[in-house]
Design an enzyme around this catalytic site. Structure first.
Site, PDB file in Angstrom:
ATOM      1  N   GLY B  40      21.873   7.575 -26.879  1.00 23.42           N
ATOM      2  CA  GLY B  40      22.125   6.139 -26.937  1.00 23.42           C
ATOM      3  C   GLY B  40      21.258   5.501 -28.006  1.00 23.42           C
ATOM      4  N   LEU B  43      19.253  -1.153 -27.810  1.00 23.48           N
ATOM      5  CA  LEU B  43      17.882  -1.645 -27.935  1.00 23.48           C
ATOM      6  C   LEU B  43      16.881  -0.627 -27.426  1.00 23.48           C
ATOM      7  CD1 LEU B  43      18.105  -5.391 -26.908  1.00 23.48           C
ATOM      8  CD2 LEU B  43      17.688  -4.426 -29.154  1.00 23.48           C
ATOM      9  N   GLY B  45      17.337   2.733 -26.730  1.00 30.09           N
ATOM     10  CA  GLY B  45      17.411   4.027 -27.409  1.00 30.09           C
ATOM     11  C   GLY B  45      16.881   3.970 -28.833  1.00 30.09           C
ATOM     12  N   HIS B 266      28.472 -12.208 -14.202  1.00 30.01           N
ATOM     13  CA  HIS B 266      27.994 -13.311 -15.037  1.00 30.01           C
ATOM     14  C   HIS B 266      28.872 -14.542 -14.857  1.00 30.01           C
ATOM     15  CE1 HIS B 266      26.650 -15.613 -18.432  1.00 30.01           C
ATOM     16  NE2 HIS B 266      25.699 -14.727 -18.665  1.00 30.01           N
ATOM     17  N   ARG B 330      22.194 -16.366 -12.092  1.00 31.84           N
ATOM     18  CA  ARG B 330      23.573 -15.920 -12.296  1.00 31.84           C
ATOM     19  C   ARG B 330      24.318 -15.618 -11.010  1.00 31.84           C
ATOM     20  NH1 ARG B 330      22.488 -12.074 -17.589  1.00 31.84           N
ATOM     21  NH2 ARG B 330      22.262 -13.838 -19.001  1.00 31.84           N
ATOM     22  N   HIS B 401      29.013  -7.930 -15.643  1.00 31.29           N
ATOM     23  CA  HIS B 401      28.269  -8.086 -16.879  1.00 31.29           C
ATOM     24  C   HIS B 401      27.157  -7.066 -17.053  1.00 31.29           C
ATOM     25  CE1 HIS B 401      26.345  -9.995 -20.226  1.00 31.29           C
ATOM     26  NE2 HIS B 401      25.270 -10.307 -19.553  1.00 31.29           N
ATOM     27  N   GLU B 425      19.046  -0.448 -19.629  1.00 27.94           N
ATOM     28  CA  GLU B 425      19.960  -0.755 -18.531  1.00 27.94           C
ATOM     29  C   GLU B 425      20.286   0.484 -17.703  1.00 27.94           C
ATOM     30  OE1 GLU B 425      23.565  -2.683 -19.801  1.00 27.94           O
ATOM     31  OE2 GLU B 425      24.312  -2.950 -17.761  1.00 27.94           O
ATOM     32  N   LEU B 441      17.212  -7.833 -22.792  1.00 29.19           N
ATOM     33  CA  LEU B 441      16.709  -7.491 -24.123  1.00 29.19           C
ATOM     34  C   LEU B 441      15.217  -7.193 -24.024  1.00 29.19           C
ATOM     35  CD1 LEU B 441      18.541 -10.182 -26.290  1.00 29.19           C
ATOM     36  CD2 LEU B 441      19.327  -7.943 -25.550  1.00 29.19           C
TER      37      LEU B 441
END
Lengths: 210, 637, 246
Positions: B40, B43, B45, B266, B330, B401, B425, B441
């Site tokens: 992957g 972000l 990986g 979401h 959310r 999401h 994730e 993030l």
């Protein structure tokens, strides 16, 4: 490409300045021509410089064209353009027409090989009568067409070439680009007007034989 | 088996520093002898692969896309949280920690979350130094905005393209290492099997998606950074290529899958327009800063929004949650939208939508500022729906999401299989039962830049190095398994496409295991999944061959894994009879319809172990203990 | 609506490739262009033929994976500017339309299959120098490097590039100038990126030439098809940077 183009564009301006002296009359034109002829050092260094620039321009454009074709070996079935101006899309074609015109133009006015009947005159002071040669030539509608059409191509070429030059040399900025591009177009079509007015003036009799 | 999370002792705020000191280091001269595979290039990986290569390890990185820059982190819009307290509005590491734990409905590990808050500031420093063009104030300093679930402004952003810019920063760092020859990048390559030798993860088997070649890749450690599994619902905000395959294959090799039922819905997505739809598009929830969410008070009110007078509008988030209002977390905002639509007050085609109205903001700030803040989002909305949000309120509806659940990892981000590390994730660790906006993030980059490079080194330094080559029999076995699966998929030649199975699975999961879950619904879907799976293996039609680029085959392999994984997800949802965060059990709610947690019985991480095909997974529990915060009923009122 | 599609089919990089005609039936206006292709592919599988391979991933216009030339224009920008093909919706078309779909065509983007091409040349240009050389850790507090707001905005304008390659596909010379210029400008506009500005532009331009892209003749067709509408001003900026670096 940009540098040689700039030099050639400079010549086109200077050349127009010379040509427009036709409106000052026979004396001005012939004196100017005589001045050029009588300073062979200046004349030939300019000619050689232009020849070199012209050759460079032709060689680089051929190279660009070759590289562009190499960069896309398989063409699109139907390529459509949405932004590129007609001038920018016809640069190679307009360039070829200009090249042909330069040869014709030199044979006509410089080497006096074409239409020699207009090229052998002398004025009262015994100088080569360039003024009469120009006026006589442009009284011929065919010669007018053979002149105006390529000059149109030249100015089309310049309208893209000049704005392209600002881009390639990194002169454009966010603020100036639109202005410079518009300026290039105005400049190019100003040149066209300047060049085209001469044969038109001859045809309409604004400029007369002495 | 007991799950040891290996949480360092000592006070919460000192654990990470203490642990960093106690961890073993690899001799710099030996680092290049160690090989690491990172699966992957999002972000997590990309940041991990780049950081590990900078340290000197020999890194191989894989992605299934045509370039590492395309990973779906790129689509994150809103921003990234960090406890910098630049706006001087009362933020601190402690507060970010607390907000994240509370936002996750007290189902995450204190120690992990605290560490996340601690390193969050460094993430911003790193990204700024890489040239991420964060939004700036006129003085040249960084700008912040507020985001759902927080009362402080701690979100850093780059227009509506924060994920893109952060990913490009990590991608550029990775590219630099590829250029230096420190990372070998394999694009269009998909991991199909994890290889375990003597109980430790020692490599993977992957398929080159262009040539179809199935090859072994051996290493001293494997890092999975393969993202989430939201496309188990078919329609989600994820990319169409996002899948659970790598994580699920690792699960089948013995890695525990933790809290699979914790999925995030979401609240602000563009509603579905028809059956043809391949994905749902998110509108950044930052829009909730300036947009007000409402529906008509009256049932079945079909008037166009501009004809509904102020008095007949129900600003239901502001009404129900006066403190947080439109900025409620959310899960809460999503469920509230579902409830009002279930009351037949929804708007738009099919009545599955609520208004997100910018007209107050337009009046207060003017069109120019609104355009500056959200321009690209609003353009996107107009493109998709054909409606102009400057004139008509937008319509939004919740959509799957993010996956808070994922492979179980300890404090070192290592799964129960030694050598297998899971970041971003793909792991379960930091967001509990619900993730706050702008925290994905933060977590992906914290894991990749600042946590894994330490903990992976510790693993390598404390494990005797035993080189394993790719011709080891375990690799051969895994390759055979992967080939057999590909051949099986190609040999069925039935009459139903993999996509149609995916669509049906997704619809059933959404209906019975989506925003609200009941015992009856979960049992219904648990009955249907095995049937659907059987039909799949009998009637799926995969055209083409396995020897070249075959997208139908790729798709079918991923759907096959979703058809197994969905059962695990539903099983987890069935066993957790409490409501918490994104997991809402209809049986467990307060009189006002809010989620009701059951700390007495469910204050644990549910880690599932694969017990063999056809057998139900075995549950292991990692109890959650809270020292620094006291679990309380979440209130955003 | 019903449409006729002329789609480029090519088995692999060695195959010559040709157009095949397909009928797309019952296409709704709310479908995206790629969803229309999805439906066509589903029908093809049902008929026992191999579906058309095309790249796509995020389907929200940001990953840069989709790469279709629609009626001679990348991303179908003649129908809708400033978006990738995945964000083009069928409401822009009408019943009976004939649509030609081709892949990006450039020597530097070799064909893979059908509408899929290999854009790793872009990655190699970035690998050559499209970064700021900072290792993880040891960076100063983010606010110690103030960036004037206009510079940050301008850098962001350039950084918005999604690396899809439409600029190359649209350029009659298959030039990658806009892509490279966007990265050069993004990094050079920021104070952090000025340290290596000269080296960067030299290395990236050298790599670009090596990959076999053509030259820029300033037609601005790239900007017109760019999903992020990256301005050709950045090309002038890169040219300036390049001349400065000599």
């Amino acid at each position: 490409m940009a540098a040689s183009g700039a030099a050639l564009a400079g010549f086109v301006v200077a050349h127009l300045a010379g040509n427009l002296q036709i409106f000052l009359g026979q004396e001005a034109v012939n004196r100017y021509a005589h001045f050029l002829k009588s300073t062979p050092g200046l004349l030939w260094s300019a000619r050689l410089f232009l020849l070199a620039m012209g050759a460079l321009h032709v060689v680089t454009s051929a190279q660009l064209n070759r590289e562009a074709r190499a960069a896309r070996p398989e063409p699109y079935a139907g390529k459509a353009y949405i932004k590129a101006s007609p001038a920018s899309r016809t640069m190679f074609a307009s360039g070829l027409i200009i090249l042909g015109f330069i040869v014709y133009h030199l044979l006509h006015f410089t080497f006096l090989k074409l239409h020699p009947q207009y090229g052998q005159l002398t004025d009262a002071l015994g100088r080569h009568d360039v003024y009469s040669m120009m006026v006589l030539s442009f009284l011929n509608p065919l010669i007018c067409a053979a002149y105006i059409v390529p000059v149109f191509c030249l100015c089309l070429h310049l309208s893209h070439g000049l704005s392209s030059l600002f881009q390639s040399l990194g002169i454009n900025t966010e603020r100036s680009r639109a202005g410079l591009a518009a300026g290039a177009v105005v400049f190019a079509w100003g040149l066209f007007a300047g060049y085209a007015i001469i044969p038109i003036a001859c045809q309409l009799g604004w400029v007369k034989l002495p | 088996m007991t799950l040891d999370a290996k949480i360092p002792s000592g006070p919460l705020s000192e654990k990470w520093d203490k642990h960093k000191f106690e961890m073993k280091l690899v001799n710099p001269a030996n680092k290049r002898k160690y090989s690491v595979i990172v699966v992957g290039s999002g972000l997590a990986g990309a940041s991990a692969a780049a950081s590990l290569a900078e340290l000197g390890y020999s890194v191989k990185c894989l992605c299934f896309q045509d370039s590492p820059r395309r990973a779906h982190s790129i689509a994150a819009q809103g921003g990234i949280n960090a406890a910098k307290n630049y706006p001087n509005d009362g933020d601190s590491i402690q507060r970010l920690f607390y907000d994240t734990i509370k936002g996750g409905d007290f189902r995450s590990r204190e120690a992990n979350v605290y560490r996340l808050a601690q390193v969050s500031g460094s993430v911003i420093d790193q990204c700024a130094a890489q040239g991420v063009p964060f939004a700036r104030e006129y003085g040249g300093l960084l700008d912040n905005r507020s985001f759902g679930g927080a009362l402080v402004s701690r979100t850093f952003y780059a227009r509506g393209q924060t994920g893109q810019q952060l990913l490009l920063g990590a991608y550029q760092a990775l590219s630099r290492q590829i250029g230096l020859g420190k990372v070998r990048m394999l694009m269009r390559t998909e991991m199909l099997e994890l290889v375990v030798v003597d109980g430790a993860a020692r490599g993977i088997v992957a398929r080159n998606l262009v040539t179809g070649a199935i090859d072994s890749h051996a290493a001293d450690a494997v890092v999975l950074a393969t993202g989430g599994y939201s496309p188990v619902f078919y329609l989600s905000t994820n990319a169409v290529g996002c899948n659970v395959t790598a994580a699920y294959r690792a699960y089948k090799k013995g890695a525990f899958f933790a809290n699979p039922c914790f999925t995030q819905i979401h609240p602000t997505c563009i509603p579905q327009s028809g059956d043809h739809q391949s994905k749902l598009t998110l509108m950044s929830e930052s829009l909730r800063n300036d947009g007000r969410v409402w529906i008509p008070k009256q049932k079945g009110d079909k008037r166009p929004p501009e004809l509904i007078p102020e008095g007949e509008r129900d600003y239901f988030l502001e009404r129900r949650y006066p403190t947080y209002g439109n900025l409620s977390p959310r899960d809460i905002a999503s469920r509230a939208a579902k409830q009002v639509c279930d009351e037949d007050r929804g708007v738009g085609p099919g009545g599955r939508g609520v208004y997100l109205d910018l007209s107050d903001a337009l009046e207060r700030l003017g069109g120019k500022i609104v355009r500056e803040r959200y321009g690209n989002l609003l353009d996107m909305y107009e493109r998709i729906t054909g409606e102009n949000p400057f004139r008509v309120p937008m319509r939004i509806y919740p959509a799957p999401h993010y996956a808070m659940g994922g492979l179980w990892v300890d404090y070192n981000l290592m799964s129960n299989l030694p050598g297998l590390h899971v970041i971003g994730e793909a792991n379960f660790s930091d967001h509990g039962a619900n993730r706050l906006g702008a925290s994905a993030l933060m977590q992906g980059l914290a894991d990749g830049y600042f946590i894994l490079p330490y903990t992976l080194g510790h693993y390598l330094a404390s494990t005797p190095r035993k080189p394993v080559a790719a011709d080891h029999p375990e690799f051969k076995k895994a390759e055979d398994l992967a080939r057999a699966r590909v051949n099986h998929l190609l040999s069925v030649r039935g009459k139903r496409t993999a996509a149609s199975f995916h669509q049906e699975l997704g619809r059933r999961m959404w209906d019975d295991c989506g925003m609200s879950r009941s015992d009856a619904g979960l049992r219904r879907v648990l009955k249907r999944i095995p049937e659907l799976r059987e039909e799949f293996w009998k009637t799926v039609d995969v055209t083409g061959s396995g020897e070249d680029l075959n997208q139908a085959l790729e798709r079918a392999g991923r759907v096959a894994d979703f058809l197994e994984f969905s059962e695990l997800l539903a099983q987890d949802a069935l066993h957790r009879t409490e409501s918490c965060g994104g997991h809402f059990r209809e049986e467990s709610q307060t009189d006002e319809g809010e989620a009701k947690r059951d700390d007495a019985h469910f204050s644990y991480v549910a880690a599932w172990e694969h017990a063999g095909d056809g057998k139900s997974a075995t549950l292991h529990k990692e109890p959650l203990t809270f020292e620094a915060v006291q679990p309380a009923q979440r209130s955003y009122k | 609506m019903n449409l006729t599609l002329n789609v480029w089919r090519q088995r692999n990089a060695q195959d010559k490739g040709h157009f095949l005609e397909y009928q797309a039936k019952d296409i709704g206006p709310d479908m995206s262009f790629l969803e229309m292709l999805d439906q066509m592919n589903e029908d093809l599988i049902k008929q026992g033929s191999e579906p058309v391979a095309f790249d796509s991933d995020c389907r929200e216009g940001i990953c840069g994976m989709c790469s279709l030339v629609i009626n001679g224009v990348p991303h179908g920008a003649q129908f809708q500017s400033g978006s990738a093909a995945c964000q083009l919706h069928m409401r822009k078309f009408k019943d009976g339309d004939v649509i030609t779909i081709e892949p990006w065509r450039a020597k530097a983007f070799p064909a893979v299959k059908d509408l899929v091409c290999d854009r790793s040349a872009f990655d190699r240009i970035i690998q050559a120098g499209g970064y700021i050389s900072v290792n993880t850790g040891g960076t100063p507090d983010a606010n110690t490097i103030p960036v004037p707001k206009p510079a940050a905005e301008r850098a962001m304008d350039a950084a918005a590039c999604i690396g899809c390659g439409a600029c190359v596909a649209a350029c009659k010379n298959a030039s990658a100038m806009l892509f490279v210029a966007a990265k050069v400008s993004h990094l050079t506009t920021l104070p952090q990126g000025q340290v290596e500005a000269k080296e960067r532009v030299q290395k990236m331009v050298a790599r670009m030439d090596q990959e076999g892209f053509g030259h820029c003749t300033n037609q601005s067709e790239c900007q017109a098809v760019c999903p992020k509408e990256i301005s050709v001003d950045f090309i002038a900026q890169m040219n300036r940077e390049y001349l400065k670096s000599l």
